[in-house]
Design a protein around this motif. Sequence first.
Motif, short mmCIF file in Angstrom:
data_model
loop_
_atom_site.label_atom_id
_atom_site.label_comp_id
_atom_site.label_asym_id
_atom_site.label_seq_id
_atom_site.Cartn_x
_atom_site.Cartn_y
_atom_site.Cartn_z
N ALA B 33 42.84 32.67 37.80
CA ALA B 33 41.40 32.62 37.97
C ALA B 33 40.84 34.02 38.21
O ALA B 33 41.50 34.86 38.83
CB ALA B 33 41.04 31.72 39.15
N ALA B 34 39.62 34.26 37.74
CA ALA B 34 39.02 35.59 37.82
C ALA B 34 38.95 36.10 39.25
O ALA B 34 39.09 37.30 39.49
CB ALA B 34 37.62 35.56 37.21
N SER B 35 38.79 35.18 40.22
CA SER B 35 38.69 35.62 41.61
C SER B 35 40.01 36.17 42.13
O SER B 35 40.06 36.75 43.20
CB SER B 35 38.20 34.45 42.49
N LEU B 36 41.10 35.98 41.37
CA LEU B 36 42.41 36.49 41.79
C LEU B 36 42.69 37.88 41.22
O LEU B 36 43.81 38.39 41.37
CB LEU B 36 43.51 35.51 41.36
N THR B 37 41.69 38.46 40.53
CA THR B 37 41.90 39.73 39.83
C THR B 37 42.62 40.78 40.69
O THR B 37 43.65 41.31 40.29
CB THR B 37 40.55 40.29 39.35
N ASP B 38 42.08 41.06 41.88
CA ASP B 38 42.65 42.12 42.70
C ASP B 38 44.01 41.73 43.27
O ASP B 38 44.97 42.48 43.18
CB ASP B 38 41.70 42.47 43.85
N SER B 39 44.07 40.52 43.87
CA SER B 39 45.30 40.15 44.56
C SER B 39 46.46 39.95 43.59
O SER B 39 47.57 40.42 43.82
CB SER B 39 45.07 38.89 45.40
N PHE B 40 46.22 39.25 42.47
CA PHE B 40 47.31 39.04 41.51
C PHE B 40 47.66 40.34 40.79
O PHE B 40 48.80 40.52 40.37
CB PHE B 40 46.96 37.92 40.52
#
Lengths: 258, 248
Positions: B33-40
Amino acid sequence: MPRVLWFPAALALALVLLPVAGLLVRTDYARLPELITSPASLNALRLSLVTALLSTVLCVLLGVPLAVVLARAGGRAVRLLRAVVLLPLVLPPVVGGLALLFLLGRNGFLGYLLDVVAGVRVPFTTAAVVVAQTFVAMPFLVVSLEGALRGAGDRFERVAATLGARPWTVFRRVTVPLLLPALGSGAVLSFARALGEFGATITFAGSLEGVTRTLPVEIYQRAETDVDSAVALALLLIVVAVVVIAVARPRALEGVRS
Amino acid sequence: MRGVRAALAATVLAAASACAPAGEGTALTVFAAASLTDSFGALAERFEADHAGVDVRLNLAGSARLAQQIQEGAPADVYASANERTMREVAAAGRVEGEPRTFATNRLTIAVAPGNPLGIESFADLAEPGLTVVVCAPPVPCGSAAEEIERITGVTLRPASEEQNVKAVLTKVRTGEADAGLVYVTDVLSAGQEVAEVELPEAARASNDYPVAVLKDAAEPELAREFRDFVFSDVGRQELLRAGFGAP
């Protein structure tokens, strides 16, 4: 015509037609009537038609003078302008939308002025949709007209002038009639581009039913959750575009002199 | 003509070599998901550091779009989504191996201009006339969470726009077009100084669960399971916590 042209021509045609055929195959015909007559669909359709028509009118009103200036005025600056006018074709639509925001948004210099002086805010309004569509569609009109004008040359205009016609009369009686065939195809191209406009609209105008959510934006939204419904609406968009083009200017796309 | 032929041949060769596997490296494809961009993004780097020769390829987009791509047969090894509904869709299509597991939670908050110049204090303030508020459209996860908060608080918003994804809402607040927007806590964190946050306690009752699953027909099933377990490891939890996610 060399026969060998048939091969790449057929490939080109397949590249255009096969994806549309894929759309037709994927359409859920049982749900089609219900999907395209829902209030949300009809609102989007109405908004799309109204805004695309307004944008086309704006393109003609502003684009015809621009094309004449570009085709008839000389100098290095004009040559540079010719390239600048094409920018909206090259810019990714989202970037175009951002550019419009930076100009007409609340913090943009023109937007700020409008807000303070007249209390007008453009973003999130139907006017913003029209501005975005005009921005992306205008080059199509200008390029068609400018090409036609330069192809025709200015000898008729010069002759009219030597016969004593004033500049305004030359424009009205010579330049505009010369333009008419290209104006038809240019206007149809602009309309088609405005009808399909999406990226600049969603960035600059947002997405709200009945106000800024045009058919392409509605399709984009549905494609996330309900592909069948997005496909049905895409079909509607295609049919509308084909019908409007066929009715408005049957021979426009051929570019023949009517 | 000879020049054209040579160019054609070169193109075909280039295309063929682009399709061939690159040396000994193995690629692991993660749809997140786009909201995981930084963490993933951080997790992928760590995973690559621990696994020599492994290249983690992240495909980041809205969860619903990713779910659709997977159902259409996109080659993916792992799917991490921003809500349970989209994961259920993928599971219903028979593409999930085993049971999806929740690895994080996220909740909405109010993003406003830095310094909160309009003095917005609560969800109810957003309903005031003259305020330009932007939310996600109801079909996407952040939109359904927003509707849930409206239901909980009994306050009905009149948004200027219903955006397609949470990043678009954030952009409208960042550029100053919107006075306030409903975005995830993690988005406010990633935007840094560009936006300020107004606490939205009611959002705790409308939080999203983030499930992750290994996909059937994964090209690298072993590696995919390792990556999934890595998300649940201490390192994974730390990265998610730092990005603002809650523990499941």
